[in-house]
Write a protein that holds these residues in place. Structure first.
Motif, mmCIF file in Angstrom:
data_model
loop_
_atom_site.group_PDB
_atom_site.id
_atom_site.type_symbol
_atom_site.label_atom_id
_atom_site.label_comp_id
_atom_site.label_asym_id
_atom_site.label_seq_id
_atom_site.Cartn_x
_atom_site.Cartn_y
_atom_site.Cartn_z
ATOM 1 N N LEU A 45 11.633 -39.371 -4.665
ATOM 2 C CA LEU A 45 12.484 -38.847 -5.741
ATOM 3 C C LEU A 45 13.777 -38.255 -5.198
ATOM 4 C CD1 LEU A 45 10.007 -37.105 -8.207
ATOM 5 C CD2 LEU A 45 11.692 -38.863 -8.799
ATOM 6 N N ASN A 46 13.671 -37.506 -4.120
ATOM 7 C CA ASN A 46 14.860 -36.892 -3.522
ATOM 8 C C ASN A 46 15.820 -37.947 -2.995
ATOM 9 O OD1 ASN A 46 13.887 -34.344 -4.112
ATOM 10 N ND2 ASN A 46 13.059 -33.974 -2.071
ATOM 11 N N ALA A 47 15.267 -39.030 -2.437
ATOM 12 C CA ALA A 47 16.120 -40.120 -1.957
ATOM 13 C C ALA A 47 16.881 -40.747 -3.124
ATOM 14 C CB ALA A 47 15.275 -41.167 -1.247
ATOM 15 N N ARG A 48 16.189 -40.939 -4.225
ATOM 16 C CA ARG A 48 16.832 -41.479 -5.433
ATOM 17 C C ARG A 48 17.940 -40.556 -5.903
ATOM 18 N NH1 ARG A 48 15.502 -40.069 -10.867
ATOM 19 N NH2 ARG A 48 16.359 -41.555 -12.381
ATOM 20 N N ASP A 49 17.678 -39.262 -5.922
ATOM 21 C CA ASP A 49 18.650 -38.295 -6.432
ATOM 22 C C ASP A 49 19.949 -38.308 -5.626
ATOM 23 O OD1 ASP A 49 16.949 -37.499 -8.435
ATOM 24 O OD2 ASP A 49 16.217 -35.721 -7.389
ATOM 25 N N ARG A 50 19.836 -38.519 -4.315
ATOM 26 C CA ARG A 50 21.041 -38.501 -3.485
ATOM 27 C C ARG A 50 21.596 -39.910 -3.212
ATOM 28 N NH1 ARG A 50 16.877 -36.932 0.125
ATOM 29 N NH2 ARG A 50 16.543 -38.458 1.799
ATOM 30 N N GLY A 51 21.004 -40.925 -3.826
ATOM 31 C CA GLY A 51 21.494 -42.286 -3.660
ATOM 32 C C GLY A 51 21.170 -42.901 -2.324
ATOM 33 N N ALA A 52 20.171 -42.365 -1.647
ATOM 34 C CA ALA A 52 19.785 -42.888 -0.333
ATOM 35 C C ALA A 52 18.928 -44.145 -0.492
ATOM 36 C CB ALA A 52 19.015 -41.822 0.443
ATOM 37 N N ILE A 54 15.706 -46.605 0.726
ATOM 38 C CA ILE A 54 14.329 -46.479 1.209
ATOM 39 C C ILE A 54 13.910 -47.827 1.773
ATOM 40 C CG2 ILE A 54 11.947 -45.933 0.579
ATOM 41 C CD1 ILE A 54 13.250 -44.498 -1.955
ATOM 42 N N TYR A 55 13.492 -47.846 3.040
ATOM 43 C CA TYR A 55 13.097 -49.084 3.697
ATOM 44 C C TYR A 55 11.603 -49.063 4.002
ATOM 45 C CZ TYR A 55 18.105 -49.658 4.372
ATOM 46 O OH TYR A 55 19.462 -49.770 4.156
ATOM 47 N N ASP A 121 18.674 -41.639 4.763
ATOM 48 C CA ASP A 121 17.794 -42.677 4.230
ATOM 49 C C ASP A 121 16.333 -42.368 4.584
ATOM 50 O OD1 ASP A 121 19.917 -44.072 3.158
ATOM 51 O OD2 ASP A 121 20.033 -45.538 4.791
ATOM 52 N N VAL A 122 15.433 -43.166 4.053
ATOM 53 C CA VAL A 122 13.995 -42.966 4.278
ATOM 54 C C VAL A 122 13.394 -44.269 4.809
ATOM 55 C CG1 VAL A 122 11.767 -42.432 3.190
ATOM 56 C CG2 VAL A 122 13.855 -41.264 2.422
ATOM 57 N N VAL A 123 12.557 -44.163 5.833
ATOM 58 C CA VAL A 123 11.837 -45.313 6.378
ATOM 59 C C VAL A 123 10.347 -45.068 6.201
ATOM 60 C CG1 VAL A 123 11.347 -46.717 8.414
ATOM 61 C CG2 VAL A 123 13.646 -45.782 8.061
ATOM 62 N N VAL A 124 9.681 -45.972 5.472
ATOM 63 C CA VAL A 124 8.246 -45.861 5.220
ATOM 64 C C VAL A 124 7.529 -46.961 5.991
ATOM 65 C CG1 VAL A 124 6.420 -45.781 3.487
ATOM 66 C CG2 VAL A 124 8.736 -44.991 2.898
ATOM 67 N N ALA A 125 6.686 -46.573 6.933
ATOM 68 C CA ALA A 125 5.911 -47.523 7.724
ATOM 69 C C ALA A 125 4.462 -47.503 7.266
ATOM 70 C CB ALA A 125 5.996 -47.179 9.209
ATOM 71 N N LYS A 145 19.095 -41.709 13.858
ATOM 72 C CA LYS A 145 20.109 -41.850 12.819
ATOM 73 C C LYS A 145 19.994 -40.787 11.718
ATOM 74 C CE LYS A 145 21.359 -46.719 13.243
ATOM 75 N NZ LYS A 145 22.808 -46.557 13.063
ATOM 76 N N GLY A 146 19.022 -39.881 11.847
ATOM 77 C CA GLY A 146 18.896 -38.803 10.874
ATOM 78 C C GLY A 146 18.219 -39.199 9.586
ATOM 79 N N ALA A 147 17.346 -40.196 9.650
ATOM 80 C CA ALA A 147 16.582 -40.615 8.472
ATOM 81 C C ALA A 147 15.236 -39.905 8.449
ATOM 82 C CB ALA A 147 16.378 -42.129 8.485
ATOM 83 N N THR A 148 14.634 -39.840 7.287
ATOM 84 C CA THR A 148 13.291 -39.277 7.132
ATOM 85 C C THR A 148 12.270 -40.386 7.333
ATOM 86 O OG1 THR A 148 14.069 -37.632 5.552
ATOM 87 C CG2 THR A 148 11.702 -38.112 5.547
ATOM 88 N N THR A 149 11.211 -40.095 8.088
ATOM 89 C CA THR A 149 10.168 -41.092 8.328
ATOM 90 C C THR A 149 8.882 -40.720 7.601
ATOM 91 O OG1 THR A 149 9.510 -39.958 10.377
ATOM 92 C CG2 THR A 149 11.088 -41.766 10.573
ATOM 93 N N VAL A 150 8.262 -41.737 7.002
ATOM 94 C CA VAL A 150 6.991 -41.567 6.291
ATOM 95 C C VAL A 150 6.003 -42.569 6.863
ATOM 96 C CG1 VAL A 150 5.795 -41.630 4.076
ATOM 97 C CG2 VAL A 150 8.188 -40.871 4.185
#
Length: 201
Positions: A45-52, A54-55, A121-125, A145-150
């Protein structure tokens, strides 16, 4: 012997196997941390809010789940004014085979992220074992690169569980790919269906 092998050994019929498998899968599902699911959902949701962006990334069955997850979030939510900008990096055969051929299978996701990923951005593995080298290398790029990892893992979580900023762990025995991947698909439908309704209210 893992639990699924034990279920088969103790079943006298297909119906009994189904019954025992469903019971075990229910036990697995109800053992997943709800707070972990909440953190994951909030991250999307936070990624959506800031226009980031998600991979999603994964191998084998987890690649299929990555593609399914990307479809359900980006298209299934049917939100176009403020969408979930989601991409599965498992889907372009030309890119995957080019990188695999030139630089090795371990680089198929990290090299794509070097080109596409932006800070925030967000990276989901997704991985049952949590030890796939190409996913771990992708997380290295994401962190630089300063992305969030899940990490969505199973078995004992492997290295992915500890390396991820946010982890959703499916507690199965080692080698229990069926229940592990079943649960990851349930997470897809659970999270996507919740978000679809959340953004419409």
């Amino acid at each position: 012997m893992n639990k699924v092998d034990e279920i088969y050994k103790n079943s006298d019929s297909i119906q009994e196997y189904c019954e025992l498998y469903f019971k075990y899968l229910n036990k697995v599902l109800t053992s997943i941390s709800l707070s972990e699911i909440e953190r994951f959902t909030t991250t999307l949701l936070n990624a959506r809010d800031r226009g980031a962006k998600i991979y999603f990334i994964g191998n084998g069955g987890s690649a299929a789940t990555s593609s399914h997850f990307a479809n359900d979030l980006a298209i299934g939510t049917r939100e176009y004014d403020k969408p979930f900008k989601v991409v599965s990096l498992c889907d372009n055969n030309a890119i995957l085979t080019a990188i695999g051929n030139d630089n090795g299978f371990d680089s198929i996701f990290s090299q794509q992220l070097q080109v596409l990923l932006n800070k925030g951005d967000v990276v989901v593995a997704i991985s049952a074992s949590g030890n796939s080298v190409n996913l771990l290398k992708a997380f290295d790029v994401a962190k630089k690169k300063g992305a969030t990892t899940v990490g969505l893992s199973a078995f004992n979580g492997g290295k992915l569980k500890d390396k991820a900023d946010i982890s959703v762990h499916v507690p199965t025995g080692k080698g229990e790919y069926g229940p592990a991947e079943d649960a990851h698909m349930v997470l897809d439908h659970l999270v996507s269906n919740y978000l679809m309704r959340f953004i419409r209210n």
